[in-house]
Design an enzyme around this catalytic site. Structure first.
Site, short mmCIF file in Angstrom:
data_model
loop_
_atom_site.label_atom_id
_atom_site.label_comp_id
_atom_site.label_asym_id
_atom_site.label_seq_id
_atom_site.Cartn_x
_atom_site.Cartn_y
_atom_site.Cartn_z
N LEU A 55 33.21 -17.38 -32.47
CA LEU A 55 32.85 -16.33 -33.64
C LEU A 55 34.05 -16.22 -34.78
O LEU A 55 35.25 -16.50 -34.38
CB LEU A 55 32.72 -14.95 -33.02
CG LEU A 55 32.40 -13.83 -33.94
CD1 LEU A 55 31.10 -14.04 -34.74
CD2 LEU A 55 32.64 -12.53 -33.37
N ASP A 106 30.52 2.00 -43.20
CA ASP A 106 31.07 3.37 -44.06
C ASP A 106 30.71 4.64 -43.25
O ASP A 106 30.11 4.40 -42.04
CB ASP A 106 29.74 3.29 -45.23
CG ASP A 106 30.02 4.22 -46.19
OD1 ASP A 106 30.91 4.70 -46.36
OD2 ASP A 106 28.89 4.51 -47.03
N HIS A 113 39.30 6.65 -39.75
CA HIS A 113 39.77 4.98 -39.90
C HIS A 113 40.26 4.38 -38.69
O HIS A 113 39.91 3.49 -38.20
CB HIS A 113 40.49 4.71 -40.94
CG HIS A 113 40.20 5.27 -42.27
ND1 HIS A 113 38.76 4.57 -42.77
CD2 HIS A 113 40.58 6.06 -43.25
CE1 HIS A 113 38.62 5.21 -44.10
NE2 HIS A 113 39.83 5.87 -44.50
#
Length: 247
Positions: free
Chosen positions: A130, A19, A36
């Protein structure tokens, strides 16, 4: 700070609400999409940092079902940015044995995004390091409603008896079936809510909130979050004495 982390107490799964991109851009006098675009560096740092520590899963809340209400210009730019990021990052993921999976209603995405996501998942599906879980066009309530509908269909078909429905059955019908629940949720930008993210899965997660805006998030911020996690006693409804007796 990394040296202070107990390598025997690393969360297996970390979820992240990324956020603050828009506010970061506004502080610099730029359009929201600038935030972004600069957020990708934070994603890279997070993935590298979690992989170094031996975290097995990291879930990224990239785009919620509610985000479809944002201005069309911003949505279109985000979708283009998603395609660019997949093309750019998959070779690195292959090099580092990282697997990409997704949760969410991908059918609502533009065809170009769907195609590139499918390609990225197919390319990395055999990687064993991962796992990066990308939550896109996702919300926790949507996921639970979808799971309930699927279970009801199976009950009507006679595949499941009503009395057989338990927490395990519900978990098996969620988008995250087969993925362990997060032990740690990190949210940036100072907001202190989970915003419809993994409502079922976060039932016993430790919540960590930081004022850092997402584009500024780096490994040392991750290390701070894990150190905070390691200082907490996870009781799961038991008493502290009971937990200590089990260790």
């Amino acid at each position: 700070m990394k040296e202070q982390i107990d390598s025997n107490n690393i969360p297996k799964h970390i979820a992240v609400i990324m956020d603050g991109n828009g506010r970061w851009a506004q502080k610099k006098g730029a359009m929201r999409i600038f935030g972004h675009r600069n957020a990708i560096a934070a994603v890279r740092d997070l993935i590298e940092g979690t992989a170094e520590l031996g975290v097995e899963y990291v879930s990224l809340y990239a785009f919620s079902t509610e985000n479809w209400s944002r201005p069309e210009e911003e949505i279109n730019a985000l979708m283009e940015l998603l395609v660019e990021a997949i093309v750019d990052e998959v070779p690195t993921m292959m090099k580092n044995n990282i697997r990409l999976v997704t949760v969410g209603d991908l059918s609502t995405l533009p065809e170009k995004c769907q195609s590139h996501l499918s390609w990225g998942k197919e390319e990395t599906k055999n990687n064993t390091g991962l796992t990066v879980v990308l939550a896109i066009s996702y919300s926790g309530r949507w996921e639970i409603v979808t799971a309930v509908k699927d279970i009801v269909k199976k009950v009507i078909a006679g595949d499941i008896k009503p009395e057989e429905i338990d927490q395990g059955v519900i978990a098996d019908h969620l988008n995250t079936a087969g993925i362990p629940d997060p032990e740690l949720l990190i949210r940036t930008s100072g907001e202190q809510r989970i915003s419809n993210f993994m409502l079922w899965q976060l039932a016993y997660a430790e919540l960590y909130f930081t004022e850092v805006l997402w584009p500024d998030f780096r490994k040392h911020d991750l290390h701070e979050a894990i150190l905070a996690y390691q200082q907490r006693e996870r009781r799961f409804g038991l008493t502290g004495a009971q937990i200590k007796s089990q260790s």
